[in-house]
Design a protein around this motif. Sequence first.
Motif, mmCIF file in Angstrom:
data_model
loop_
_atom_site.group_PDB
_atom_site.id
_atom_site.type_symbol
_atom_site.label_atom_id
_atom_site.label_comp_id
_atom_site.label_asym_id
_atom_site.label_seq_id
_atom_site.Cartn_x
_atom_site.Cartn_y
_atom_site.Cartn_z
ATOM 1 N N GLN A 51 0.826 -1.211 0.000
ATOM 2 C CA GLN A 51 0.000 0.000 0.000
ATOM 3 C C GLN A 51 0.859 1.259 0.000
ATOM 4 O O GLN A 51 0.538 2.237 -0.674
ATOM 5 N N SER A 52 1.936 1.249 0.746
ATOM 6 C CA SER A 52 2.833 2.406 0.777
ATOM 7 C C SER A 52 3.459 2.640 -0.591
ATOM 8 O O SER A 52 3.580 3.790 -1.036
ATOM 9 N N CYS A 53 3.855 1.572 -1.242
ATOM 10 C CA CYS A 53 4.437 1.702 -2.580
ATOM 11 C C CYS A 53 3.409 2.261 -3.564
ATOM 12 O O CYS A 53 3.730 3.144 -4.369
ATOM 13 N N SER A 54 2.202 1.786 -3.475
ATOM 14 C CA SER A 54 1.145 2.277 -4.361
ATOM 15 C C SER A 54 0.859 3.761 -4.103
ATOM 16 O O SER A 54 0.704 4.548 -5.049
ATOM 17 N N ALA A 55 0.812 4.140 -2.833
ATOM 18 C CA ALA A 55 0.543 5.537 -2.491
ATOM 19 C C ALA A 55 1.675 6.448 -2.943
ATOM 20 O O ALA A 55 1.440 7.548 -3.458
ATOM 21 N N GLY A 56 2.906 6.015 -2.765
ATOM 22 C CA GLY A 56 4.045 6.809 -3.217
ATOM 23 C C GLY A 56 4.076 6.946 -4.728
ATOM 24 O O GLY A 56 4.319 8.031 -5.267
#
Length: 130
Positions: A51-56
């Motif tokens: 999720q963090s990778c997607s948000a970034g």
Amino acid sequence: MLSDTMNMLASSEPRQVFAAAWEAFDVAGRVADAVTWEVGSDELQALVAAQSCSAGQALLPPPESGRPAETPVLAEGAEGLDPWVDLLRQVEAALVQLSDGQSAEARAVLVEAAGHADVGATALAAVRGR
């Protein structure tokens, strides 16, 4: 793929840094997805990393050319995720460095994306027990 992306993250050309960061978020997110349901993995940490990778990635412009990197075959154990944790740490550092001298709005977006890289790296490192 890793060495090319690392070199691009070290570039002084913002477009190269953006493209490399976008690609790094993409492949690290797919790595997190790939290890989510491994026996012995911390599924929650893998999901946080993805999720963090997607948000970034969503905060950055997509690359103007090229194709996404293949999802890598991962080595066993916690060490198998180390290259992707390191890559996300490089993304964080590159985006923070790039934010220097930017407008307040641009700086806020870059620092937010760097924060997602930090959270993603920390979570990914914890997936296999680091």
